[in-house]
Design a protein around this motif. Structure first.
Motif, mmCIF file in Angstrom:
data_model
loop_
_atom_site.group_PDB
_atom_site.id
_atom_site.type_symbol
_atom_site.label_atom_id
_atom_site.label_comp_id
_atom_site.label_asym_id
_atom_site.label_seq_id
_atom_site.Cartn_x
_atom_site.Cartn_y
_atom_site.Cartn_z
ATOM 1 N N HIS A 204 0.859 -1.194 0.000
ATOM 2 C CA HIS A 204 0.000 0.000 0.000
ATOM 3 C C HIS A 204 0.888 1.234 0.000
ATOM 4 C CE1 HIS A 204 -2.115 -3.311 2.079
ATOM 5 N NE2 HIS A 204 -3.219 -2.853 1.454
ATOM 6 N N PRO A 205 1.499 1.557 -1.102
ATOM 7 C CA PRO A 205 2.471 2.670 -1.123
ATOM 8 C C PRO A 205 1.838 4.035 -0.833
ATOM 9 C CG PRO A 205 1.965 1.917 -3.349
ATOM 10 C CD PRO A 205 1.331 0.926 -2.423
ATOM 11 N N GLU A 206 0.543 4.171 -1.062
ATOM 12 C CA GLU A 206 -0.098 5.486 -0.877
ATOM 13 C C GLU A 206 -0.914 5.560 0.408
ATOM 14 O OE1 GLU A 206 -2.399 6.206 -4.324
ATOM 15 O OE2 GLU A 206 -0.675 6.516 -5.648
ATOM 16 N N GLU A 207 -0.858 4.524 1.238
ATOM 17 C CA GLU A 207 -1.651 4.502 2.467
ATOM 18 C C GLU A 207 -0.725 4.190 3.640
ATOM 19 O OE1 GLU A 207 -4.930 1.880 2.170
ATOM 20 O OE2 GLU A 207 -5.706 2.756 0.309
ATOM 21 N N ALA A 208 -0.106 5.225 4.181
ATOM 22 C CA ALA A 208 0.833 5.041 5.284
ATOM 23 C C ALA A 208 0.074 4.938 6.605
ATOM 24 C CB ALA A 208 1.816 6.194 5.344
ATOM 25 N N ILE A 209 0.576 4.080 7.505
ATOM 26 C CA ILE A 209 0.044 3.988 8.870
ATOM 27 C C ILE A 209 0.933 4.849 9.754
ATOM 28 C CG2 ILE A 209 -0.435 2.460 10.807
ATOM 29 C CD1 ILE A 209 -0.867 0.214 8.840
ATOM 30 N N LEU A 210 0.356 5.878 10.336
ATOM 31 C CA LEU A 210 1.121 6.838 11.137
ATOM 32 C C LEU A 210 0.613 6.861 12.572
ATOM 33 C CD1 LEU A 210 1.369 9.857 8.655
ATOM 34 C CD2 LEU A 210 3.018 8.019 9.030
ATOM 35 N N ILE A 211 1.552 7.046 13.503
ATOM 36 C CA ILE A 211 1.216 7.228 14.911
ATOM 37 C C ILE A 211 1.880 8.513 15.367
ATOM 38 C CG2 ILE A 211 1.338 6.257 17.225
ATOM 39 C CD1 ILE A 211 1.655 3.531 15.950
ATOM 40 N N CYS A 212 1.055 9.499 15.671
ATOM 41 C CA CYS A 212 1.577 10.824 16.026
ATOM 42 C C CYS A 212 2.529 11.335 14.947
ATOM 43 C CB CYS A 212 2.284 10.802 17.384
ATOM 44 S SG CYS A 212 1.144 10.845 18.774
ATOM 45 N N GLY A 213 2.180 11.114 13.703
ATOM 46 C CA GLY A 213 2.981 11.608 12.608
ATOM 47 C C GLY A 213 4.176 10.758 12.274
ATOM 48 N N ARG A 214 4.386 9.646 12.966
ATOM 49 C CA ARG A 214 5.525 8.767 12.721
ATOM 50 C C ARG A 214 5.025 7.401 12.255
ATOM 51 N NH1 ARG A 214 6.523 11.691 17.360
ATOM 52 N NH2 ARG A 214 8.555 12.726 17.482
ATOM 53 N N ASP A 215 5.871 6.704 11.504
ATOM 54 C CA ASP A 215 5.493 5.327 11.205
ATOM 55 C C ASP A 215 5.716 4.503 12.476
ATOM 56 O OD1 ASP A 215 8.062 3.981 11.387
ATOM 57 O OD2 ASP A 215 8.608 4.971 9.516
ATOM 58 N N PRO A 216 5.112 3.328 12.599
ATOM 59 C CA PRO A 216 5.173 2.571 13.855
ATOM 60 C C PRO A 216 6.579 2.310 14.374
ATOM 61 C CG PRO A 216 3.472 1.670 12.432
ATOM 62 C CD PRO A 216 4.191 2.707 11.615
ATOM 63 N N VAL A 217 7.548 2.020 13.489
ATOM 64 C CA VAL A 217 8.910 1.735 13.951
ATOM 65 C C VAL A 217 9.534 2.992 14.554
ATOM 66 C CG1 VAL A 217 11.204 0.957 13.250
ATOM 67 C CG2 VAL A 217 9.166 -0.085 12.233
ATOM 68 N N ALA A 218 9.378 4.118 13.885
ATOM 69 C CA ALA A 218 9.913 5.365 14.423
ATOM 70 C C ALA A 218 9.240 5.720 15.739
ATOM 71 C CB ALA A 218 9.708 6.502 13.408
ATOM 72 N N TYR A 219 7.962 5.413 15.832
ATOM 73 C CA TYR A 219 7.256 5.679 17.082
ATOM 74 C C TYR A 219 7.831 4.841 18.218
ATOM 75 C CZ TYR A 219 3.759 4.998 20.644
ATOM 76 O OH TYR A 219 3.131 4.886 21.842
ATOM 77 N N VAL A 220 8.119 3.570 17.963
ATOM 78 C CA VAL A 220 8.707 2.687 18.968
ATOM 79 C C VAL A 220 10.060 3.226 19.413
ATOM 80 C CG1 VAL A 220 9.766 0.414 19.272
ATOM 81 C CG2 VAL A 220 7.463 0.607 18.325
ATOM 82 N N ASP A 221 10.900 3.630 18.441
ATOM 83 C CA ASP A 221 12.220 4.171 18.781
ATOM 84 C C ASP A 221 12.105 5.442 19.611
ATOM 85 O OD1 ASP A 221 13.241 2.083 17.376
ATOM 86 O OD2 ASP A 221 13.696 3.236 15.561
ATOM 87 N N PHE A 222 11.171 6.279 19.244
ATOM 88 C CA PHE A 222 10.997 7.526 19.982
ATOM 89 C C PHE A 222 10.507 7.252 21.401
ATOM 90 C CE2 PHE A 222 8.568 11.311 21.211
ATOM 91 C CZ PHE A 222 9.549 12.270 21.053
ATOM 92 N N THR A 223 9.644 6.269 21.574
ATOM 93 C CA THR A 223 9.158 5.902 22.904
ATOM 94 C C THR A 223 10.314 5.487 23.802
ATOM 95 O OG1 THR A 223 7.038 5.185 21.992
ATOM 96 C CG2 THR A 223 7.622 4.339 24.170
ATOM 97 N N VAL A 224 11.207 4.666 23.255
ATOM 98 C CA VAL A 224 12.355 4.197 24.035
ATOM 99 C C VAL A 224 13.289 5.345 24.376
ATOM 100 C CG1 VAL A 224 14.382 2.696 23.983
ATOM 101 C CG2 VAL A 224 12.196 1.883 23.081
ATOM 102 N N SER A 225 13.576 6.215 23.399
ATOM 103 C CA SER A 225 14.513 7.315 23.641
ATOM 104 C C SER A 225 13.954 8.282 24.677
ATOM 105 C CB SER A 225 14.803 8.050 22.323
ATOM 106 O OG SER A 225 13.627 8.667 21.823
#
Length: 541
Positions: free
Chosen positions: A370-391
């Protein structure tokens, strides 16, 4: 006697003057008659004729004045009788005539008293008629017995009692009218909310009547009160039953909100239970939303399920850190401590990194499909969100560590300067509540997520657009600062540097946990500037 003599003086004076005038007139007549040579007989005839007329006039005057005195006596007697009769009818004491009053004075006194009593009688009769008419009307509306007045002309006391009774009936009617209006309105409201017809004929009569037409009797008011209590009990049962069904559906929709990471603003479209919205349509809206969320989660389960696994493990790690400083946990509880330590090591060293790798793989797979349908959490993709949570969590722990060191340093400086004194142990300042008001029991309640939904009619998405859980299309813009505030600012510039995920995995065992580590994890739900999803924050494990 002397008074009578004084009243006769004017008459005596007038008589003296008249006698003098008569003598002078006779002298003039005699002179004229002498000049004419009139004899004595004709003179006597002329004077006798004048005296006859004068005597007749005086006799007539005496007769008329005698009649006047008789009339005064008769009228005084009649007026006195009328006055006594009126006073008796009016309930007044017997009239006492002044003993020294003469006829003319008595006539005036009795006449005035008679007119006064007649006016008073008329006033009482009119007031009685007016009060009786109002009392009968009020008693008819209230279905009660009117006030009884036996006398045709009531006394002042009876009139006051009647007026007081009418005033009481007036207030009673007013109060019952208000009670009826309120009861009718409440009855109609409860029946309308339950969607049920009137239960009996009396209820139907109440609903179709008005305050002016309904018989406001004591019996009807008691029956109305009983009816309201009965319908109110039925309504309570109805509300309890409806709320039970509503709460069951709402708990389910809350579960799917959590699993689908529905943002707060979309959840607000489905408020919690309210008596103002009791209808099957409200339940149907919840059922439809639940079904839509199920479909939404089913389509994105490959990503959201992996994120949910990581969140459960992250929560388990935070719970362990929170209880790490509890002295009781070191007591050997049949080997439970060793099992907890082993489990924590497994979570940190293998399970969490594996969950992140699984999530990253799922995101990459979704992005390809789904190249045109991104899943975002607070403006981040899920992996970036996980990294930000840890940091954020690590930065908060470091900040708390420095605060403790600073407090200890200040205490040592104080003791060196003033000597050691007992005092309260310095405690680090409390951190603010977690962003978006997220509770520890639910780490994902306040995440915001922009996701797509398969529409009934396909619509081509433009670059930079995505779909919300409600199905609408919107631009992929950074989330609102109110939901995702920027990362916390640290007083020490070195702490503002974001710690990447590799630092976390390589040195997590040696760092002491903070007292509220979970709140730091949720800080990532409220960041207005998302980091690079594939940069320093997303170092692969």
């Amino acid at each position: 006697m002397a008074d009578r003599m004084l009243r006769r003086r004017s008459v005596a004076d007038a008589t003296t003057a008249f006698v003098q005038y008569l003598n002078e007139t006779l002298e003039q007549l005699h002179a004229l008659w002498d000049e004419a040579g009139m004899t004595d007989d004709p003179r006597g005839e002329r004077v006798t004729t004048v005296y006859v007329h004068l005597r007749s006039l005086l006799d007539q005057m005496v007769e008329e004045e005698t009649g006047m005195v008789g009339t005064l006596k008769k009228r005084a007697k009649e007026n006195l009788k009328t006055v006594k009769e009126l006073r008796r009818e009016l309930g007044m004491e017997d009239y006492m005539v002044p003993m020294d009053a003469e006829l003319l004075e008595m006539d005036e006194i009795l006449r005035s008293e008679r007119e006064r009593l007649k006016a008073l009688k008329k006033q009482r009769v009119e007031k009685l008629a007016r009060l009786k008419e109002e009392d009968e009307t009020l008693c008819t509306r209230l279905d009660t017995v009117p006030f009884i007045v036996k006398d045709a002309i009531p006394s002042e006391q009876h009139l006051e009692e009647l007026a007081e009774h009418v005033d009481q009936m007036r207030h009673l009617l007013h109060n019952r009218s208000i009670d009826f209006g309120l009861a009718k309105t409440e009855l109609a409201r409860l029946l309308a909310r339950m969607g049920t017809p009137a239960p009996n004929e009396f209820c139907k009569e109440v609903l179709r009547s008005s305050e002016e037409t309904f018989l406001l009797s004591s019996g009807n008011m008691d029956a109305l009160e009983t009816l309201i209590l009965t319908v109110s009990d039925q309504y309570k049962s109805f509300v309890a039953n409806f709320r039970s069904r509503f709460d069951e559906l709402y708990a389910e929709i809350d579960h799917w909100w959590t699993k689908c990471l529905v943002p707060i603003e979309e959840r607000a479209q489905f408020p919690s239970f309210s008596e103002d919205d009791i209808s099957e349509a409200a339940l149907d809206r919840l059922r439809a939303e639940i079904e839509r969320l199920r479909q939404f989660f089913s389509e994105r389960q490959s990503v959201l399920g992996k994120l949910e696994v990581w969140q459960e493990l992250w929560k388990e790690k935070l719970d362990f850190e929170q209880h790490q400083n509890d002295p009781a946990r070191y007591h050997n509880r049949a080997g439970n401590l060793a099992a907890e330590l082993k489990r924590n090591k497994a979570v940190e060293s293998s399970l969490l990194p594996k969950a992140r790798r699984d999530l990253e793989a799922a995101v990459e797979e979704w992005t390809v499909a789904h190249p045109e349908e991104a899943i975002l959490i607070c403006g981040r993709d899920p992996v970036a969100y996980v990294d930000f949570t840890v940091s954020e969590h690590l930065a908060a722990k470091e900040y708390e560590k420095q605060q403790k060191q600073l407090a200890k340093k200040q205490q040592m400086e104080q003791e060196a300067k003033f000597g050691s004194t007992p005092g309260k142990k310095a405690s680090p300042p409390k951190r603010a509540l977690t962003p978006c008001g997220v509770s520890r029991s639910n780490l994902t309640n306040k995440m915001t997520l922009s996701r797509a939904r398969s529409p009934i009619k396909p619509v081509q998405l433009q670059p930079g657009q995505t779909r919300t859980p409600s199905g609408s299309i919107k631009r992929m813009v950074p989330p609102s600062p109110a939901l995702c505030p920027p990362p916390r600012k640290m007083p020490n510039e070195s702490l503002a540097t974001v710690i990447d995920y590799g630092d976390f995995t390589s040195g997590i065992h040696g760092r002491p946990p903070g007292p509220d580590a979970e709140s730091i994890a949720h800080s990532s739900f409220a960041s207005s500037k998302p980091p690079n999803a594939r940069g320093g924050l997303s170092r692969r494990l």
